[in-house]
Enzyme design. Structure first.
Site, PDB file in Angstrom:
ATOM      1  N   GLU A   1       0.830  -1.207   0.000  1.00  0.00           N
ATOM      2  CA  GLU A   1       0.000   0.000   0.000  1.00  0.00           C
ATOM      3  C   GLU A   1       0.864   1.257   0.000  1.00  0.00           C
ATOM      4  O   GLU A   1       0.637   2.206  -0.756  1.00  0.00           O
ATOM      5  CB  GLU A   1      -0.912   0.025   1.234  1.00  0.00           C
ATOM      6  CG  GLU A   1      -1.917  -1.102   1.293  1.00  0.00           C
ATOM      7  CD  GLU A   1      -1.401  -2.351   2.017  1.00  0.00           C
ATOM      8  OE1 GLU A   1      -0.205  -2.659   1.894  1.00  0.00           O
ATOM      9  OE2 GLU A   1      -2.212  -3.009   2.681  1.00  0.00           O
TER      10      GLU A   1
ATOM     11  N   CYS B   1      -2.190  -2.812   7.087  1.00  0.00           N
ATOM     12  CA  CYS B   1      -1.681  -2.759   8.463  1.00  0.00           C
ATOM     13  C   CYS B   1      -1.906  -1.360   9.037  1.00  0.00           C
ATOM     14  O   CYS B   1      -2.318  -0.438   8.324  1.00  0.00           O
ATOM     15  CB  CYS B   1      -0.201  -3.132   8.500  1.00  0.00           C
ATOM     16  SG  CYS B   1       0.879  -1.790   7.941  1.00  0.00           S
TER      17      CYS B   1
HETATM   18  N1  THU Z   1       2.190  -6.567   3.995  1.00  0.00           N
HETATM   19  C1  THU Z   1       1.738  -5.668   3.076  1.00  0.00           C
HETATM   20  O1  THU Z   1       2.335  -5.499   2.009  1.00  0.00           O
HETATM   21  N2  THU Z   1       0.623  -4.950   3.373  1.00  0.00           N
HETATM   22  C2  THU Z   1      -0.080  -5.055   4.546  1.00  0.00           C
HETATM   23  O2  THU Z   1      -0.989  -4.282   4.786  1.00  0.00           O
HETATM   24  C3  THU Z   1       0.261  -6.105   5.511  1.00  0.00           C
HETATM   25  C4  THU Z   1       1.557  -6.795   5.277  1.00  0.00           C
HETATM   26  C5  THU Z   1       3.384  -7.347   3.688  1.00  0.00           C
HETATM   27  C6  THU Z   1       4.582  -6.982   4.502  1.00  0.00           C
HETATM   28  C7  THU Z   1       5.387  -8.266   4.481  1.00  0.00           C
HETATM   29  O3  THU Z   1       6.190  -8.276   3.333  1.00  0.00           O
HETATM   30  C8  THU Z   1       4.339  -9.356   4.339  1.00  0.00           C
HETATM   31  O4  THU Z   1       3.140  -8.710   3.927  1.00  0.00           O
HETATM   32  C9  THU Z   1       4.071 -10.136   5.626  1.00  0.00           C
HETATM   33  O5  THU Z   1       3.821  -9.278   6.675  1.00  0.00           O
END
Ligand code: THU
Length: 139
Positions: free
Chosen positions: A57, A89
């Site tokens: 994001e 997140c």
């Molecule tokens: N991740 C995202 O790209 N977006 C989110 O909103 C949650 C987590 C990614 C970060 C990491 O590379 C993987 O997902 C596991 O946490």
């Protein structure tokens, strides 16, 4: 504005293939639609120093800012083949709030994952009453 969620999700799905996630193997793709009609895509970019990983994001929003985008975010699609729905997140929710329209319900978050069913939220529903730099009194 009229939003084609399927089109936005397809962009998130397509870009998720470029995810750099050798550590978690958890691929994420995001496509952000601005009020201008422009769409920017991003993926999660991991690092051997795990804590400095960038989420898909924030990668997409960074790309928009670097391109000179000046309008508000109308919608974001997030796709992960590894999970039912990949909700942004906390850090990404705060980033979305930074570029949200005044009525944060108007920023739509649409998610799809391995089950193939999509779900949509307004930013206000998953990130109500966010921090704003408006009510402090500085002497
Ligand atoms: N991740 C995202 O790209 N977006 C989110 O909103 C949650 C987590 C990614 C970060 C990491 O590379 C993987 O997902 C596991 O946490």
């Amino acid at each position: 504005m009229q939003i084609n969620y399927d089109e936005l999700l397809n962009k998130a799905k397509e870009v998720s293939k470029n995810s750099y996630s050798p550590y978690s193997k958890f691929k994420v793709g995001a496509a952000v639609l601005y009020e201008s009609g422009n769409v920017y895509c991003g993926v999660n970019v991991e690092n051997v120093s795990y804590g400095i990983t960038l989420c898909a994001e924030r990668c997409a929003i960074s790309s928009a800012i670097a391109a000179g985008e000046k309008t508000k975010i109308a919608a974001i699609a997030v796709y992960s083949p590894n999970q039912k729905n990949c909700l942004p997140c906390g850090a990404c929710r705060q980033w979305l709030a930074e570029f949200a329209p005044d009525n944060t319900h108007d920023l739509k978050i649409v998610l799809e994952g391995c089950k193939g069913e999509s779900v949509a939220w307004g930013l206000d529903e998953i990130f109500p009453d966010s921090f704003k730099f408006t009510n402090c009194e500085i002497d």
